[in-house]
Motif scaffolding. Structure first.
Motif, short mmCIF file in Angstrom:
data_model
loop_
_atom_site.label_atom_id
_atom_site.label_comp_id
_atom_site.label_asym_id
_atom_site.label_seq_id
_atom_site.Cartn_x
_atom_site.Cartn_y
_atom_site.Cartn_z
N PRO A 186 22.06 -0.70 36.83
CA PRO A 186 21.75 -0.69 35.18
C PRO A 186 22.58 -1.57 34.33
CG PRO A 186 23.22 1.10 35.79
CD PRO A 186 22.80 0.63 36.85
N ALA A 187 23.49 -2.32 34.94
CA ALA A 187 24.43 -3.04 34.24
C ALA A 187 23.77 -4.27 33.46
CB ALA A 187 25.53 -3.71 35.19
N ILE A 188 22.78 -4.71 34.18
CA ILE A 188 21.81 -5.83 33.45
C ILE A 188 20.59 -5.79 34.42
CG2 ILE A 188 21.92 -8.16 33.27
CD1 ILE A 188 24.58 -8.67 33.96
N ASP A 189 19.64 -5.61 33.23
CA ASP A 189 18.20 -5.31 33.76
C ASP A 189 17.29 -6.55 33.68
OD1 ASP A 189 18.09 -2.24 34.14
OD2 ASP A 189 18.17 -2.04 32.00
N ALA A 190 16.12 -6.34 34.37
CA ALA A 190 15.52 -7.57 34.17
C ALA A 190 14.91 -8.11 32.95
CB ALA A 190 13.93 -7.19 35.12
N GLY A 191 14.95 -9.29 32.49
CA GLY A 191 14.58 -9.57 31.30
C GLY A 191 15.80 -9.97 30.38
N GLN A 233 27.23 -8.34 45.85
CA GLN A 233 26.29 -7.33 46.08
C GLN A 233 25.48 -6.67 44.67
OE1 GLN A 233 27.74 -3.81 48.11
NE2 GLN A 233 26.24 -2.47 47.32
N GLY A 234 24.33 -6.57 44.50
CA GLY A 234 23.66 -6.09 43.45
C GLY A 234 23.90 -4.77 43.19
N ASP A 235 24.37 -4.03 41.76
CA ASP A 235 24.79 -2.82 41.74
C ASP A 235 23.63 -1.71 42.22
OD1 ASP A 235 26.86 -3.74 40.41
OD2 ASP A 235 26.37 -3.30 38.50
N ALA A 236 22.24 -2.27 42.19
CA ALA A 236 21.25 -1.36 42.57
C ALA A 236 21.01 -1.25 43.96
CB ALA A 236 19.86 -1.73 41.87
N ASN A 237 21.50 -2.39 44.81
CA ASN A 237 21.55 -2.35 46.30
C ASN A 237 22.40 -1.55 46.93
OD1 ASN A 237 19.75 -4.42 45.59
ND2 ASN A 237 21.11 -6.16 46.02
N PRO A 294 20.14 -7.42 26.62
CA PRO A 294 18.75 -6.92 27.08
C PRO A 294 17.62 -7.55 26.23
CG PRO A 294 20.26 -4.95 26.46
CD PRO A 294 21.01 -6.23 25.85
N TYR A 295 16.62 -7.90 27.21
CA TYR A 295 15.44 -8.38 26.61
C TYR A 295 15.31 -9.58 26.24
CZ TYR A 295 14.76 -3.40 27.07
OH TYR A 295 14.60 -2.01 27.67
N LEU A 296 16.47 -10.37 25.79
CA LEU A 296 16.56 -11.59 25.21
C LEU A 296 15.92 -12.80 26.29
CD1 LEU A 296 16.75 -12.78 22.19
CD2 LEU A 296 19.31 -13.25 23.09
N GLY A 297 16.04 -12.45 27.51
CA GLY A 297 15.62 -13.45 28.20
C GLY A 297 14.05 -13.65 28.41
N TYR A 298 13.34 -12.57 28.11
CA TYR A 298 12.12 -13.01 27.74
C TYR A 298 11.64 -13.94 26.67
CZ TYR A 298 11.00 -8.60 30.46
OH TYR A 298 11.27 -7.71 31.31
N LEU A 299 12.31 -13.78 25.32
CA LEU A 299 12.15 -14.59 24.29
C LEU A 299 12.83 -16.21 24.81
CD1 LEU A 299 11.81 -15.39 21.52
CD2 LEU A 299 13.94 -14.48 20.93
#
Length: 484
Positions: free
Chosen positions: A51-56, A105-109, A130-135
């Motif tokens: 949960p540290a850095i999500d997709a997007g 290692q990824g935090d979710a792995n 968060p989410y600014l990557g989509y933009l």
């Protein structure tokens, strides 16, 4: 137009301009941060750092010497396959000459990355939104350049309006907004932020489709896939497609469902791609502690990405062979070999010196058409032929879309890179004739009339499935080449 409507239209127009200006400012800030401050923007394409850095998310990283890294830092590195990976440092081994070996290692792995990274400097993440990557991803697209062009045209047109037309020229503020928007959006397309992959996680929705951080490829059988041994066991032989893969094996009764519980996982001792892996299977191995009645079974093998998280990353396709089991032994049975695939052009690992050179080379092999082509054949016939053609260059990562049946021109688009497409084939597929099928990536109608209209690193993915019943076999190939 009535004055009231003119004022309303002007307010709407100004609002749109200022929104575009804000987007332009964001694009300019990202570009200037890269050039002036040495800051590297990164767009996260999936969720292994959740949960540290999500997709997007859009992250900012700065290059630091590897000797200054510590456990817990989030860093971005380029793997041996040329793909950028951003994960957390879990171990630091310091060597000579400022070289450092990092285990990430990824935090979710649930386990570290398979590959250690030996570096002297690295991009360390210090901020993310968060989410600014989509933009940011949209700002790096040709659509942003298109919008910038429209804004410039409107600005030029507005200053050349004739007096007395009843329309006012734009004010200074609106003019500044148009200039900022046009320059910012245009600059964003020239210097797109790189995307960073997140391995070992499920698919994540990104851009306009589904982006896979890594697609697991099925292995190929060796020339003697299954042999009977004197001790009542069998030996399977197949070829490794990646050092990051294990092979997992499942079984099920012939004509029935294959179990989702693996009876064997094989970690190859030789990590060389193309090396032959031999796996001995006894009756006890096949039973895996369960009661196993005599009869005919199907053994199904898949490639599995090492270090998987909560759900294993498996190849979509499998390899199957039939075996017969009695009270003490297991014997080889029928095996459905996958289709034979030939790629006439382009060639794996070739660097073509120019777009003209690749057009000529591919055209000579593909009936004068500058598009990938080849053949496929299987005694059971061909059920389907699918491809994905991807290019990475200064515009980012784009994929070929012939836009058949649409009003849009064919070309490379940022959206749709997760979509398998159908080439032109002769004869048509599916068929059961067993004859050779010729396939070709379609050029579409209009457009550049070539699939190599820009320089960049190209990747051609192919997937051919036979028409056997009830168990079909698939051949997968990946061809990488460069156009300078």
């Amino acid at each position: 137009m009535e004055p009231r409507l003119q004022r309303a239209a002007a307010r709407v127009g100004n609002a749109v301009l200022w929104v575009a200006a804000v987007l332009g400012v964001i694009s300019l800030v990202l570009g200037l941060a890269t050039v002036v401050a040495g800051v590297q923007p990164l767009i996260f394409r999936s969720s292994s750092m959740s949960p540290a850095i999500d997709a997007g998310a859009l992250a900012l990283a700065r290059s630091v010497e590897a000797k200054d890294l510590a456990t817990g830092d989030i860093v971005s590195v380029i793997g041996s396959d040329g793909v950028r990976v951003t994960h957390r440092v879990v171990k630091v081994d310091r060597g000579a000459d400022d070289q450092v070996s990092l285990v990430l290692q990824g935090d979710a792995n649930q386990s570290p990355d398979e590959e250690p990274y030996v570096v002297t400097e690295v991009d360390r993440v210090f901020f993310d939104v968060p989410y600014l990557g989509y933009l940011a991803n949209w700002l790096a697209s040709p659509w942003a350049m298109f919008v910038a062009g429209i804004l410039v045209a409107l600005l030029i047109g507005s200053f050349f309006r004739r007096p007395g037309t009843g329309q006012q020229r734009p004010g200074v503020g609106a003019g500044i907004a148009v200039v900022v928007a046009a320059v910012g959006l245009g600059a964003g397309t020239l210097s797109p932020p790189p995307t960073t992959e997140a391995y070992f996680v499920d698919n994540s929705t990104f851009e306009a489709g589904t982006i896979q951080a890594h697609q697991v490829r099925i292995f190929d059988w060796d020339t003697s896939p299954c042999t009977n041994n004197a001790d009542g066991s069998v030996t399977l032989r197949y070829k490794l497609t990646s050092a990051r893969y294990d092979m997992v094996w499942y079984r099920g009764p012939k004509g029935g469902a294959i179990s989702t519980r693996a009876f064997l996982t094989v970690a190859p001792s030789n990590p060389t791609v193309g090396s032959v892996v031999t796996t001995k299977i006894t009756r006890a191995t096949l039973a895996n502690g369960e009661s196993l009645a005599a009869g005919t079974y199907m053994i199904s093998g898949r490639s599995k990405l090492k270090g998987s998280a909560t759900s294993a990353w498996l190849s979509t396709s499998d390899r199957q062979t039939e075996v017969t089991v009695d009270a003490t032994t297991v014997r080889c049975g029928d095996i459905n070999l996958p289709p034979t695939l030939t790629i006439a052009a382009p060639l794996e690992g070739i660097t073509y010196p120019s777009t003209k050179a690749v057009d000529v080379a591919v055209g000579l092999a593909c009936l004068s058409l500058p598009a990938p082509c080849g053949t496929a054949v299987d005694p059971n016939g061909i059920s389907s032929v699918e491809y994905r053609l991807q290019r990475a260059n200064w515009l980012g990562t784009q994929c070929w879309d012939p836009k058949i049946g649409t009003a849009l021109p064919p070309g490379f688009y940022l959206a749709g890179c997760g979509t398998w497409r159908t080439p032109t084939t002769s004869p048509d597929v599916p068929n059961t004739s067993g004859s050779t099928v010729t396939w070709r990536v379609p050029l579409g109608s209009g457009g550049p009339r070539t699939t190599f209209n820009q320089s960049g690193d190209y990747t051609l993915y192919l997937r051919i499935t036979d028409n056997a019943s009830p168990t079909r076999a698939t051949t997968e190939r990946t061809i990488r080449f460069t156009v300078d």
